[in-house]
Design a protein around this motif. Structure first.
Motif, mmCIF file in Angstrom:
data_model
loop_
_atom_site.group_PDB
_atom_site.id
_atom_site.type_symbol
_atom_site.label_atom_id
_atom_site.label_comp_id
_atom_site.label_asym_id
_atom_site.label_seq_id
_atom_site.Cartn_x
_atom_site.Cartn_y
_atom_site.Cartn_z
ATOM 1 N N TYR A 97 83.830 22.739 101.797
ATOM 2 C CA TYR A 97 84.818 23.109 102.805
ATOM 3 C C TYR A 97 84.458 22.523 104.167
ATOM 4 C CZ TYR A 97 87.338 26.602 100.008
ATOM 5 O OH TYR A 97 88.124 27.228 99.072
ATOM 6 N N LEU A 98 83.197 22.198 104.365
ATOM 7 C CA LEU A 98 82.711 21.758 105.666
ATOM 8 C C LEU A 98 82.550 20.245 105.744
ATOM 9 C CD1 LEU A 98 80.020 24.561 106.138
ATOM 10 C CD2 LEU A 98 82.426 24.571 106.827
ATOM 11 N N ARG A 99 82.981 19.522 104.722
ATOM 12 C CA ARG A 99 82.961 18.066 104.761
ATOM 13 C C ARG A 99 84.104 17.570 105.644
ATOM 14 N NH1 ARG A 99 84.735 16.109 98.791
ATOM 15 N NH2 ARG A 99 84.190 14.097 99.712
ATOM 16 N N LEU A 100 84.176 16.279 105.849
ATOM 17 C CA LEU A 100 85.285 15.723 106.622
ATOM 18 C C LEU A 100 86.607 15.968 105.892
ATOM 19 C CD1 LEU A 100 83.817 12.246 107.673
ATOM 20 C CD2 LEU A 100 84.227 14.206 109.170
ATOM 21 N N PRO A 101 87.662 16.313 106.615
ATOM 22 C CA PRO A 101 88.976 16.419 105.964
ATOM 23 C C PRO A 101 89.341 15.082 105.323
ATOM 24 C CG PRO A 101 89.040 17.360 108.172
ATOM 25 C CD PRO A 101 87.724 16.653 108.049
ATOM 26 N N LEU A 102 90.026 15.133 104.198
ATOM 27 C CA LEU A 102 90.365 13.911 103.473
ATOM 28 C C LEU A 102 91.217 12.973 104.315
ATOM 29 C CD1 LEU A 102 90.068 12.403 100.830
ATOM 30 C CD2 LEU A 102 92.067 13.622 99.952
ATOM 31 N N HIS A 212 89.130 20.157 92.858
ATOM 32 C CA HIS A 212 88.233 21.169 93.428
ATOM 33 C C HIS A 212 86.827 21.024 92.838
ATOM 34 C CE1 HIS A 212 90.811 23.401 96.016
ATOM 35 N NE2 HIS A 212 91.529 24.002 95.082
ATOM 36 N N VAL A 213 86.759 20.894 91.519
ATOM 37 C CA VAL A 213 85.458 20.779 90.856
ATOM 38 C C VAL A 213 84.718 19.536 91.349
ATOM 39 C CG1 VAL A 213 84.304 20.411 88.635
ATOM 40 C CG2 VAL A 213 86.164 22.065 88.809
ATOM 41 N N ALA A 217 87.297 20.850 98.340
ATOM 42 C CA ALA A 217 87.475 22.300 98.406
ATOM 43 C C ALA A 217 88.760 22.707 99.101
ATOM 44 C CB ALA A 217 86.279 22.935 99.115
ATOM 45 N N ARG A 218 89.136 22.009 100.188
ATOM 46 C CA ARG A 218 90.347 22.389 100.925
ATOM 47 C C ARG A 218 91.568 22.221 100.041
ATOM 48 N NH1 ARG A 218 87.405 19.417 104.812
ATOM 49 N NH2 ARG A 218 86.823 20.631 106.670
ATOM 50 N N GLU A 219 92.496 23.160 100.165
ATOM 51 C CA GLU A 219 93.687 23.136 99.315
ATOM 52 C C GLU A 219 94.518 21.879 99.515
ATOM 53 O OE1 GLU A 219 94.391 25.101 96.867
ATOM 54 O OE2 GLU A 219 92.592 26.269 97.247
ATOM 55 N N GLU A 220 94.725 21.482 100.774
ATOM 56 C CA GLU A 220 95.544 20.298 101.016
ATOM 57 C C GLU A 220 94.878 19.037 100.476
ATOM 58 O OE1 GLU A 220 93.601 21.169 105.111
ATOM 59 O OE2 GLU A 220 94.277 22.269 103.342
ATOM 60 N N ARG A 318 100.517 21.836 103.580
ATOM 61 C CA ARG A 318 100.118 20.636 104.310
ATOM 62 C C ARG A 318 100.219 19.381 103.464
ATOM 63 N NH1 ARG A 318 95.443 19.667 107.684
ATOM 64 N NH2 ARG A 318 96.962 18.295 108.638
ATOM 65 N N LEU A 319 100.455 19.503 102.182
ATOM 66 C CA LEU A 319 100.610 18.319 101.352
ATOM 67 C C LEU A 319 101.741 17.448 101.875
ATOM 68 C CD1 LEU A 319 99.967 16.598 98.874
ATOM 69 C CD2 LEU A 319 101.530 18.030 97.559
ATOM 70 N N VAL A 320 102.813 18.054 102.364
ATOM 71 C CA VAL A 320 103.944 17.280 102.868
ATOM 72 C C VAL A 320 103.524 16.431 104.059
ATOM 73 C CG1 VAL A 320 106.272 17.404 103.847
ATOM 74 C CG2 VAL A 320 105.603 18.975 102.020
ATOM 75 N N ASP A 321 102.738 17.005 104.982
ATOM 76 C CA ASP A 321 102.248 16.232 106.125
ATOM 77 C C ASP A 321 101.385 15.064 105.659
ATOM 78 O OD1 ASP A 321 103.480 17.905 107.971
ATOM 79 O OD2 ASP A 321 101.768 19.259 108.051
#
Length: 342
Positions: A97-102, A212-213, A217-220, A318-321
């Motif tokens: 969860y604490l990695r860089l956002p994709l 996720h596996v 981790a983030r849902e988006e 946030r998938l749409v964004d």
């Protein structure tokens, strides 16, 4: 002294997590792209050898051990075991969860979009869904998920290799009541999918949980990886499921912006796609608004906010964004290629 050492893993894990909150680049490089996939992939493969989800067996074993220990009056042993399980989660998978956002890893320009851009995205996804529609095949729809993610890994920064396939959750009936499409076990690296959901969305959900596996981790982020995996898959039904699920998210956003445009686009869809959309909505509408669903939503929101400050139930939209940003990036690449050609 030995008793106190048994409680040490959890404080150490929390210290690691505190450090990780301030170094997302390091978490990305060393953990999410290094240590984690190297450890998680073999665990995932080993768990897949069991005929039933190892997570369920582990839960039963843990409950049995706790009850036996409590009957023996060994409270400290229970605390030590629960602390170790919490430490594996806090200092293990949840660090992702604490990695860089994709979006940062991919260099996507995520920003406020115009309604015209949203309508254009909806039309493109609708065309993809219409062109790819087919009846659900009589095969194991979960088995192809690892190959789909490995195919996407050729073009995107996704851990490839041999990972266990998602499997049907034994508690699928309860998951439906709780409005849950699937979940993962961070301890056994298993992706578990609600087998009762409509078949048309099952491949996308399988790729979402498998993402996720693999450390998203983030849902988006998991949603975007699932879409990319479905697009790259050699399985035609996976490609349809990816387009359909993305279309469902985009249509929901369009309905909130312009109900008339939504109605016109929905009416233009092929009968097969409309039937799958209606089946999806009918399935979940049967459970929405129930006490179980409301409690589940509150618990899920609390969980997301506890593990990552930027996560809540709205993260699913946030998938749409991200798709809009991906479309802009693809348009820029195509424009540059056009200039080079001329």
């Amino acid at each position: 002294m030995k008793r106190l050492l048994a409680l040490l893993p959890l404080p150490l894990a929390l210290l690691v997590r505190l450090w990780a909150r301030h170094t997302p680049e390091t978490v990305e490089r060393l953990f999410s792209q290094g240590v984690y996939p190297a450890l998680a992939a073999p665990v995932s493969r080993a768990a897949a050898l069991c005929p039933v989800p190892v997570f369920g067996l582990g839960v039963l074993a843990l409950l049995g051990y706790i009850l036996w220990s409590l009957r023996q009056g060994r409270w400290f042993r229970v605390l030590a075991v629960l602390g170790l399980a919490a430490a594996v989660f806090a200092g293990g998978w949840s660090l992702n969860y604490l990695r860089l956002p994709l979006e940062e890893t991919l260099g996507l320009d995520v920003r406020a979009s115009t309604q015209e851009e949203l309508v254009s995205l909806c039309h493109r996804l609708a065309e993809d869904a219409d062109e790819r529609w087919q009846e659900a095949p009589e095969t194991d729809l979960l088995a192809a998920a690892p190959d789909a993610l490995n195919a996407a890994a050729r073009a995107w920064p996704i851990p490839a290799g041999r990972w266990g396939a998602p499997r049907a959750a034994l508690s699928s009936g309860l998951l439906s009541r709780w409005l849950i499409e699937g979940f993962i076990s961070p301890w056994t690296c298993e992706a578990l999918v609600n087998a009762n959901i409509p078949a048309a969305t099952l491949p996308f959900v399988a790729c979402h949980e498998a993402a996720h596996v693999r450390g998203f981790a983030r849902e988006e982020d998991a949603n975007l990886v699932a879409y990319l995996a479905c697009e790259a898959s050699g399985d035609a039904y996976y490609r349809y499921s990816g387009a359909l699920k993305a279309l469902l998210y985009a249509l929901r956003a369009l309905q909130q912006e312009d109900a008339g445009a939504y109605a016109r686009l929905y009416a233009s869809l092929s009968s097969g796609v409309r039937a799958d959309i209606d089946a999806h909505e009918a399935f979940w509408n049967a459970y929405r608004g129930t006490p179980a669903a409301e409690v589940s939503a509150r618990v899920n929101d609390t969980y997301l906010q506890s593990v990552a400050q930027d996560q809540n139930a709205r993260s699913y939209g946030r998938l749409v964004d991200l798709l809009l940003a991906l479309s802009r990036a693809e348009a820029q690449v195509n424009a540059k290629e056009g200039e080079t050609m001329t």
